[in-house]
Scaffold this active site. Structure first.
Site, PDB file in Angstrom:
ATOM      1  N   GLU A  48       7.724  15.667   3.068  1.00 23.17           N
ATOM      2  CA  GLU A  48       7.128  15.619   1.744  1.00 23.17           C
ATOM      3  C   GLU A  48       6.647  16.989   1.279  1.00 23.17           C
ATOM      4  OE1 GLU A  48       4.246  12.519   1.417  1.00 23.17           O
ATOM      5  OE2 GLU A  48       5.692  10.936   1.868  1.00 23.17           O
ATOM      6  N   THR A  52      -2.032  14.064   1.882  1.00 25.25           N
ATOM      7  CA  THR A  52      -0.834  14.909   1.861  1.00 25.25           C
ATOM      8  C   THR A  52      -0.112  14.830   0.529  1.00 25.25           C
ATOM      9  OG1 THR A  52       0.508  13.148   2.825  1.00 25.25           O
ATOM     10  CG2 THR A  52      -0.540  14.667   4.338  1.00 25.25           C
ATOM     11  N   ASP A  53      -0.100  13.652  -0.117  1.00 26.26           N
ATOM     12  CA  ASP A  53       0.520  13.543  -1.434  1.00 26.26           C
ATOM     13  C   ASP A  53      -0.361  14.150  -2.517  1.00 26.26           C
ATOM     14  OD1 ASP A  53       2.575  12.271  -0.272  1.00 26.26           O
ATOM     15  OD2 ASP A  53       2.372  10.368  -1.333  1.00 26.26           O
ATOM     16  N   VAL A  76       0.837  -1.207   0.000  1.00 22.54           N
ATOM     17  CA  VAL A  76       0.000   0.000   0.000  1.00 22.54           C
ATOM     18  C   VAL A  76       0.866   1.249   0.000  1.00 22.54           C
ATOM     19  CG1 VAL A  76      -1.711   1.320   1.298  1.00 22.54           C
ATOM     20  CG2 VAL A  76      -1.931  -1.159   1.100  1.00 22.54           C
ATOM     21  N   ASP A 133      -4.445  18.850 -43.288  1.00 24.02           N
ATOM     22  CA  ASP A 133      -5.313  19.010 -44.448  1.00 24.02           C
ATOM     23  C   ASP A 133      -5.218  20.455 -44.912  1.00 24.02           C
ATOM     24  OD1 ASP A 133      -7.388  18.184 -46.261  1.00 24.02           O
ATOM     25  OD2 ASP A 133      -8.770  19.362 -45.050  1.00 24.02           O
ATOM     26  N   ILE A 157       2.712   1.576  -3.639  1.00 23.12           N
ATOM     27  CA  ILE A 157       1.892   1.918  -4.805  1.00 23.12           C
ATOM     28  C   ILE A 157       1.281   3.300  -4.601  1.00 23.12           C
ATOM     29  CG2 ILE A 157      -0.121   1.299  -6.174  1.00 23.12           C
ATOM     30  CD1 ILE A 157       0.361  -1.595  -5.396  1.00 23.12           C
ATOM     31  N   GLU A 163      -1.443   5.233  -4.809  1.00 21.18           N
ATOM     32  CA  GLU A 163      -2.872   5.095  -5.113  1.00 21.18           C
ATOM     33  C   GLU A 163      -3.428   6.331  -5.799  1.00 21.18           C
ATOM     34  OE1 GLU A 163      -1.521   4.740  -2.153  1.00 21.18           O
ATOM     35  OE2 GLU A 163      -2.232   2.979  -1.080  1.00 21.18           O
ATOM     36  N   ASP A 170     -11.567  13.044 -43.838  1.00 22.84           N
ATOM     37  CA  ASP A 170     -10.442  13.052 -42.893  1.00 22.84           C
ATOM     38  C   ASP A 170     -10.650  12.115 -41.714  1.00 22.84           C
ATOM     39  OD1 ASP A 170      -9.122  15.093 -44.344  1.00 22.84           O
ATOM     40  OD2 ASP A 170     -10.389  16.605 -43.402  1.00 22.84           O
ATOM     41  N   GLU A 190       8.298   5.891   2.110  1.00 20.49           N
ATOM     42  CA  GLU A 190       7.439   5.055   2.962  1.00 20.49           C
ATOM     43  C   GLU A 190       7.921   3.605   2.959  1.00 20.49           C
ATOM     44  OE1 GLU A 190       3.545   5.723   1.415  1.00 20.49           O
ATOM     45  OE2 GLU A 190       3.728   7.900   1.593  1.00 20.49           O
ATOM     46  N   ASP A 230     -11.092  18.540 -41.471  1.00 14.76           N
ATOM     47  CA  ASP A 230     -12.439  19.007 -41.147  1.00 14.76           C
ATOM     48  C   ASP A 230     -13.534  18.265 -41.908  1.00 14.76           C
ATOM     49  OD1 ASP A 230     -11.894  19.958 -43.657  1.00 14.76           O
ATOM     50  OD2 ASP A 230     -12.685  21.972 -43.324  1.00 14.76           O
TER      51      ASP A 230
END
Length: 1033
Positions: free
Chosen positions: A895, A789-790, A300, A347, A303, A305, A697, A761, A693
């Site tokens: 941090e 906090t991150d 945890v 184009d 990674i 998150e 295309d 960590e 356009d």
């Protein structure tokens, strides 16, 4: 019937067994319907919703997080834990993953709208001949072999072969399919060209295109998916969405990170096998579960998150900034893709040009007093808006153009010898044409010339509403001159004429190809005094010379205009009347380049981005536009740089590869060629942006790494694209590229910030497990640090200002890793310090804090045997919340300082100070306030297993946290001066720096300093080997 264009009319009719005078019978209709199918584009089979949902979880890091959440949940049940704290961690992880999955599903659900939009280009009804009678039927009921009649304004209901011309000519606007800037004249003759492209098939009417002039009959040869529009649909279906460069690199990094995490988790569990039987755990199994929980906590911690959410947020912030630049992003990852674009396939029609034919030059005879004196005038304005001015050959604006005789009669002829309409569309806020684009250009010229006899004419016209202003002058001339008879344009005469009545006087106005008009003229109107003089050989040669200059060197589309006074009372015109004309003038028109494109081209070249102009137009016209916009400025000649699609296809494979590397222009292309070009460039590892356009295309827009559609373009093009330019401004792409590069730089910075924090960590948990001290942080505390906090500072890093030279650097290579070897080493150094500072804060409270137990270090290492032996302190001290609170706060504060390091990858904080990104400063303040809130508010402090801190404890926290800035400043110094090549010898330098700094902090605490250095040296060895392993990968 695939080769109908190469067959005669009778062969095509015989193939379908149809009589052109009677059409199909009811029996033939039902037979052909079974054989060829309906005239509708079949619907695409949609991906089931459940598959879309599961697809969002097909990611290694996501799978590890799910596993970690489930293991945490099961362990909580096994241990008999209850309440919010027990299930907080798995619940939060699963909620985050569910939110990310929801965003992915919504994005993919909207992805295939382009296929549905294609149906908008199918005609609703058709005039069909069946059983000898004409009837109006739904276009969906058409079958191959049906005889269909088309006229001005009709949308072609299916692919059809011309069989009979019912007027002098038939012209079709097929720009949405081929990109041609002007309408195309159709005929009945079979095409003998080999490898014929759409532009060569002049006897075929393509589904979805529009008739702008004439009337004809044709036989249906293809319906539904077997039409030109159907082939575009099939091409789009064959195109799979490519992962963006950033996603590929993040996936690679995630895979590597997942392997490292798995290895460390297993290592931590194995290292502690000897502690499974410790009495504190209550048995071997419980000890194994305890250390398994530590391994899960490590996963945890390792990674990030919040990384998917922060990447999405950063890209969303970028899209908001780009929206202010009129670049509307439909696909978030495409924001970053722009930053590494190496080739823009643009184009021409409607992208580099306005796709609005405009008169740009006028040539008239001024006088012949001192020999033939020809005057040229320039015309400004590049759209259908009646806004622009007339300038003489010295560049001086004419205040009252209508006071000059030739310009006045040019305006009359332009307004009267004309079958088009110009009107203002208030819903779209622009001027629109109905009819031939060259005729609309003449209508706009009449508006720019104005009316005679009013000194306040220009200002008076500007006071009109846009609806009235659209054709005010044209309506004036139409009211003054009543049309009596018309001779339509024909291919053999190459001209048209109209007979008008004005105050009992008949006047014929004519317009057409200059060679046809000039050869029929015997007189010339002079611009200085309005006199008429005979045309002689010298004047004729001079006019031919000017025409050749307009049409050749300047590649303008030219028309000559003339008039003739007719006998009073004449009511009908004949071809014999089109002689002895009086020449009025010559006009040159073009599909004008957008004014801002030249500067955009220069910016692209400076940024190392190659521009390839891709168009269905002919080679000479396209080369002229390229000269005007600066696409050829860096070329001495065009050989090897300008190709038609046929020329390129005829090249051998090796020569095609070389041609792609030098190509600047590709002409006479059809949709398959554009897609082929994108694929060929991608095979050479180019990151391709395709602009366009039209419907033609769409396949290439979808295939390209980033498709860029024009805001005024077709709905199909917009739906197939990743980004839409609201202002149709090619220059907006340049600003978007700069924004994309800045976003990538900021993405690297916040990835660096989050990964280095997470490494800290991991180091914290790993070192604590190796030293045998109590757990420094609880899982819920780690989750708090990762998500709150991150997350806030990492998001704020997305607001970092771009470097001033961001558009002077060459595009980064696709193979360039998000995290290079040197950068990963910096992650490890910073992460190691973050982790070690956290552990140091934890140990400090037990050994040195005034409010702590002041235990010997050995007692702390043997905490798990406390219940089995006599001690001078209660064993409950190891369950005190103070040490983990200090450790958690050190982690948070260090941090926050590390976030300031990420204002720039290599620039010092002295150069880019914190206040350059006030969002980051605000996020740091907010994060600290949130952290203080959970420390000092009882319900929250209980939830997160923390307690309040004293001033002395806060001081030590700051002492341990601030050095991260000094360490990164040294690393940045080496990056700037050695470009990352100094890492081989850097380990000892950073070690010495930290050694010195620790002795500065610790001051009198000698035992603590020695212990800290021992831990650091142990970790340094691990870091060293990890770095070597990563570099080998």
């Amino acid at each position: 019937m695939e080769d109908a264009y190469a067959r005669s009319v009778s062969e095509v009719l015989d193939f379908f067994g149809v009589d052109s005078s009677k059409g199909l019978t009811d029996f033939q209709v039902s037979q052909h319907a079974r054989l060829y199918g309906k005239n509708v584009l079949p619907e695409e089979e949609r991906t089931p919703f459940w598959k879309l949902v599961f697809k969002q979880f097909d990611d290694l890091l996501v799978k590890i997080l799910i596993a970690a959440a489930l293991v945490s949940f099961l362990l909580a049940l096994i241990n008999g834990e209850t309440g919010l704290i027990a299930f907080l961690e798995p619940s939060v992880i699963l909620m985050i993953l569910a939110a990310n999955a929801a965003v992915g599903v919504i994005t993919e659900t909207n992805a295939e709208k382009a296929l549905e939009e294609l149906r908008a280009y199918q005609a609703d009804i058709a005039t069909v001949l069946r059983n000898g009678c004409f009837s109006i039927l739904p276009a969906t009921e058409l079958v191959p072999g049906d005889i269909v009649e088309v006229s001005v304004g009709c949308k072609i209901p299916a692919d059809m072969r011309m069989i009979e011309m019912l007027s002098g000519q038939l012209r079709v606007d097929q720009a949405i399919l081929t990109g041609e800037s002007s309408s195309v004249e159709k005929d009945l003759e079979s095409t003998i060209a080999t490898n014929a492209v759409y532009q060569d098939k002049t006897n075929i009417l393509f589904s979805g295109t529009v008739v702008v002039a004439g009337r004809a009959r044709a036989v249906v040869i293809g319906v539904g998916a077997n039409t030109a529009m159907g082939s575009i649909r099939d091409s789009m279906l064959r195109t799979d969405d490519e992962a963006t460069p950033l996603k590929k690199k993040l996936d690679e990094f995630g895979t590597f990170l997942a392997k490292v995490i798995a290895g460390i988790c297993v290592l931590v569990w194995i290292v502690n096998i000897g502690h499974f039987r410790d009495p504190a755990h209550g048995g071997f199994l419980r000890g194994a579960i305890h250390y398994f929980k530590i391994a899960v906590a490590l996963a945890v911690a390792a990674i990030p998150e919040g990384l998917p959410a922060v990447v999405t947020t950063c890209l969303a912030l970028g899209t908001k900034r780009m929206a202010r630049l009129n670049a509307i992003v439909r696909s978030l990852p495409s924001v970053e893709t722009l930053g590494c674009t190496t080739v823009i396939c643009s184009d021409k029609t409607g992208t580099l040009t306005t796709n609005m034919m405009s008169v740009s030059k006028i040539c008239v005879v001024h006088s012949i007093k001192n020999g033939p004196e020809v005057a040229e005038f320039g015309v400004s304005g590049t759209t259908y808006a009646p806004e622009g001015f007339i300038f003489d050959n010295t560049g001086v604006q004419l205040e009252f153009p209508a006071q000059l005789p030739c310009l006045l009669h040019l305006a009359m002829c332009s307004a009267l010898c004309n079958e088009s309409l110009l009107q203002y569309n208030p819903d779209k806020g622009n001027y629109e044409k109905i009819g031939e684009s060259t005729e609309v250009a003449l209508r706009v010229l009449a508006e720019k010339v104005g009316l005679p006899g009013f000194d306040s004419m220009p200002s008076a016209l500007n006071m009109l509403s846009k609806h009235e202003r659209a054709s005010y002058c044209n309506h004036y001339w139409e009211n003054q001159f009543k049309k009596v008879s018309v001779l339509e344009f024909s291919r053999d005469r190459k001209m048209m004429s109209v007979l008008c009545n004005h105050k009992q006087m008949e006047i014929m106005f004519s317009k057409g190809a200059p060679e046809s008009i000039i050869s029929r003229c015997t007189n010339i109107l002079c611009n200085n005094d309005g006199s008429t003089i005979p045309m002689d050989a010298t004047l004729r040669a001079e006019l031919d010379s000017r025409f050749n200059s307009f049409a050749g060197k300047e590649t303008l589309r030219c028309l000559a205009l003339a008039l003739k006074i007719m006998p009073m009372g004449q009511q009908i015109l004949s071809f014999d009347d089109e002689k002895d004309l009086t020449f009025i003038g010559l006009v040159g028109m073009l599909d004008p380049p957008r004014e801002e494109v030249r500067n955009a081209m220069i910016s692209c070249m400076t940024a190392g981005i190659r521009v390839i102009v891709v168009t269905g137009d002919n080679k000479s016209t396209a080369e002229s536009v390229c000269r005007k916009i600066g696409a050829f400025d860096h070329l001495v000649d065009y050989v090897g740089h300008s190709y038609t699609a046929a020329e390129f296809e005829e090249l051998p494979g090796t020569q095609q590869t070389m041609a792609l590397q030098r190509m600047a222009l590709l002409t006479r292309v059809e949709p398959s060629h554009k897609r082929m070009l994108v694929e060929a460039l991608q095979n050479q590892n180019e990151v391709v942006a395709m602009t366009g356009d039209g419907v033609n295309d769409a396949p290439a827009l979808k295939k390209a790494d980033i498709g860029v559609a024009m805001g005024s373009g077709t709905a199909v093009a917009k739906s197939a694209s990743d980004m839409v330019l609201a202002d149709d401004n090619f220059a907006t792409i340049v600003a978007a590229v700069a924004e994309g590069r800045a976003i990538y730089n900021n993405t690297k910075q916040f990835i660096r910030y989050m990964i280095s924090s997470n490494i800290g960590e991991v180091v914290c948990i790993f070192v604590a497990a190796v030293l045998g001290i109590p757990d420094t942080l609880a899982p819920v505390q780690l989750l708090w640090v990762n998500l709150v906090t991150d997350g806030l500072p990492a998001t704020a890093i997305g607001f970092n200002k771009p470097d001033s030279d961001v558009m002077k650097a060459k595009p980064r290579k696709v193979s360039e890793a998000v995290v290079s070897g040197w950068l990963f080493f910096r992650y490890l150094v910073i992460g190691a310090y973050v982790g070690l500072a956290t552990v140091a804060g934890f140990i400090w409270w037990f050994i040195y804090s005034e409010t702590g137990p002041k235990l010997p270090y050995t007692e702390l290492m043997n905490f798990d045997t406390c219940p089995t032996r006599e001690t001078t302190y209660p064993c409950s001290i190891f369950e005190d919340r103070h040490p983990s609170t200090v450790a958690m706060t050190v982690l948070v504060v260090v941090e926050m300082f590390n976030a300031l390091n990420n204002l720039s990858e290599n620039q010092s904080l002295l150069v880019i100070p914190p206040w350059s990104n006030l969002w980051l400063v605000a996020s740091i303040i907010l994060t600290m306030l949130l952290h203080i809130l959970i420390l000092y508010v009882p319900p929250l402090s209980t939830l997160f297993s923390v307690t309040s801190l004293s001033w002395n404890e806060w001081a030590v926290i700051l002492y341990l946290s601030f050095p991260v800035i000094i360490i990164d400043e040294v690393l940045k110094f080496f990056s700037r001066n050695s470009h990352g090549n100094a890492y081989c010898s850097f380990g000892s330098v950073s070690a010495d720096l930290i050694n010195n700094h620790v002795s500065y902090i610790c001051d009198e605490h000698t035992i603590y300093c020695i212990m800290f250095l021992i831990i650091f040296k142990r970790s340094a060895a691990t870091i060293k080997y990890s770095f070597v392993y990563f570099d080998l990968l």
